[in-house]
Design a protein around this motif. Sequence first.
Motif, PDB file in Angstrom:
ATOM      1  N   LEU A   1      -2.617   3.777   4.459  1.00  0.00           N
ATOM      2  CA  LEU A   1      -3.755   4.538   3.588  1.00  0.00           C
ATOM      3  C   LEU A   1      -2.339   5.214   3.043  1.00  0.00           C
ATOM      4  N   LYS A   2      -3.161   5.575   1.523  1.00  0.00           N
ATOM      5  CA  LYS A   2      -2.069   6.064   0.529  1.00  0.00           C
ATOM      6  C   LYS A   2      -2.565   7.740   1.036  1.00  0.00           C
ATOM      7  N   GLU A   3      -1.183   8.283   0.966  1.00  0.00           N
ATOM      8  CA  GLU A   3      -1.324  10.084   0.952  1.00  0.00           C
ATOM      9  C   GLU A   3      -0.283  10.135  -0.080  1.00  0.00           C
TER      10      GLU A   3
ATOM     11  N   TRP B   1       2.028   4.664   0.226  1.00  0.00           N
ATOM     12  CA  TRP B   1       2.278   4.229   1.288  1.00  0.00           C
ATOM     13  C   TRP B   1       2.308   4.534   2.832  1.00  0.00           C
ATOM     14  N   LEU B   2       1.501   4.740   4.002  1.00  0.00           N
ATOM     15  CA  LEU B   2       1.598   5.020   5.202  1.00  0.00           C
ATOM     16  C   LEU B   2       1.010   4.277   5.520  1.00  0.00           C
ATOM     17  N   LEU B   3       1.428   3.599   6.897  1.00  0.00           N
ATOM     18  CA  LEU B   3       0.996   2.753   8.050  1.00  0.00           C
ATOM     19  C   LEU B   3       0.798   4.138   8.779  1.00  0.00           C
TER      20      LEU B   3
ATOM     21  N   GLY C   1      -7.396  -1.858  -1.361  1.00  0.00           N
ATOM     22  CA  GLY C   1      -7.785  -0.512  -2.483  1.00  0.00           C
ATOM     23  C   GLY C   1      -6.770   0.289  -2.703  1.00  0.00           C
ATOM     24  N   THR C   2      -7.745   1.260  -3.483  1.00  0.00           N
ATOM     25  CA  THR C   2      -6.515   2.146  -4.087  1.00  0.00           C
ATOM     26  C   THR C   2      -5.997   3.192  -3.425  1.00  0.00           C
ATOM     27  N   GLU C   3      -6.829   3.069  -2.014  1.00  0.00           N
ATOM     28  CA  GLU C   3      -6.599   4.185  -1.687  1.00  0.00           C
ATOM     29  C   GLU C   3      -6.004   3.737   0.252  1.00  0.00           C
TER      30      GLU C   3
ATOM     31  N   MET D   1       1.383  -6.487  -1.264  1.00  0.00           N
ATOM     32  CA  MET D   1       1.671  -5.859  -1.597  1.00  0.00           C
ATOM     33  C   MET D   1       3.227  -5.461  -0.609  1.00  0.00           C
ATOM     34  N   ASN D   2       3.990  -4.261  -1.533  1.00  0.00           N
ATOM     35  CA  ASN D   2       5.333  -3.708  -1.411  1.00  0.00           C
ATOM     36  C   ASN D   2       5.603  -3.230  -0.194  1.00  0.00           C
ATOM     37  N   ILE D   3       4.387  -2.374   0.270  1.00  0.00           N
ATOM     38  CA  ILE D   3       4.225  -1.615   1.997  1.00  0.00           C
ATOM     39  C   ILE D   3       4.741  -2.329   2.364  1.00  0.00           C
ATOM     40  N   LEU D   4       4.524  -3.569   3.030  1.00  0.00           N
ATOM     41  CA  LEU D   4       4.196  -3.968   4.217  1.00  0.00           C
ATOM     42  C   LEU D   4       6.242  -4.533   4.208  1.00  0.00           C
ATOM     43  N   ASN D   5       6.080  -5.297   3.179  1.00  0.00           N
ATOM     44  CA  ASN D   5       7.943  -5.391   2.462  1.00  0.00           C
ATOM     45  C   ASN D   5       8.909  -4.322   3.741  1.00  0.00           C
ATOM     46  N   LYS D   6       8.628  -2.923   2.713  1.00  0.00           N
ATOM     47  CA  LYS D   6       9.621  -2.100   3.077  1.00  0.00           C
ATOM     48  C   LYS D   6       9.527  -1.439   4.550  1.00  0.00           C
ATOM     49  N   TYR D   7       8.400  -1.727   4.960  1.00  0.00           N
ATOM     50  CA  TYR D   7       8.383  -1.969   6.557  1.00  0.00           C
ATOM     51  C   TYR D   7       8.767  -2.345   6.884  1.00  0.00           C
ATOM     52  N   ILE D   8       8.885  -4.218   6.883  1.00  0.00           N
ATOM     53  CA  ILE D   8       9.599  -5.191   7.455  1.00  0.00           C
ATOM     54  C   ILE D   8      10.734  -4.482   7.569  1.00  0.00           C
ATOM     55  N   LYS D   9      11.423  -3.893   6.278  1.00  0.00           N
ATOM     56  CA  LYS D   9      13.064  -3.559   5.878  1.00  0.00           C
ATOM     57  C   LYS D   9      13.601  -2.706   6.959  1.00  0.00           C
ATOM     58  N   ALA D  10      12.872  -1.278   6.435  1.00  0.00           N
ATOM     59  CA  ALA D  10      12.555  -0.621   8.052  1.00  0.00           C
ATOM     60  C   ALA D  10      12.891  -0.706   8.884  1.00  0.00           C
TER      61      ALA D  10
END
Length: 119
Positions: free
Chosen positions: A101-103, A107-109, A69-71, A1-10
């Motif tokens: 979680l997706k809110e 996507w947020l950690l 999942g989706t959420e 999932m892309n969110i982990l890559n975004k988090y590492i980049k941030a």
Amino acid sequence: MNILNKYIKATNTHNFNEVKKLLHPKAVYFFSNKTCSTHEEIQEFFEHTWSVIENENYAAQDVIWLHAGTESATCTYTYCYEGYINGKYASGQGRATNVFLKESGEWLLIHEHLSPLPK
């Protein structure tokens, strides 16, 4: 999932405002020596780490998505860091678990747990 890559980049920007954009308001971090349960505590921990490990590069290896999942999504991985401590090159690894979680479509950690590798 892309969110982990975004988090590492941030994380690698060394700018907590970039990390904070990806944090859930109720995010909780378990570090090997401390629990952080507010954004202020998390920021203090990150900024202290960045001051101790200069030019730190943080990475994730061997990522396993336990649930996607989706959420919500949960992954484990080996975290790797490298940088300079007191002017000398240093590196290390440990274990990580992240829960997202997706809110409102984002996507947020909400949880991160870091610990040493078993001996």
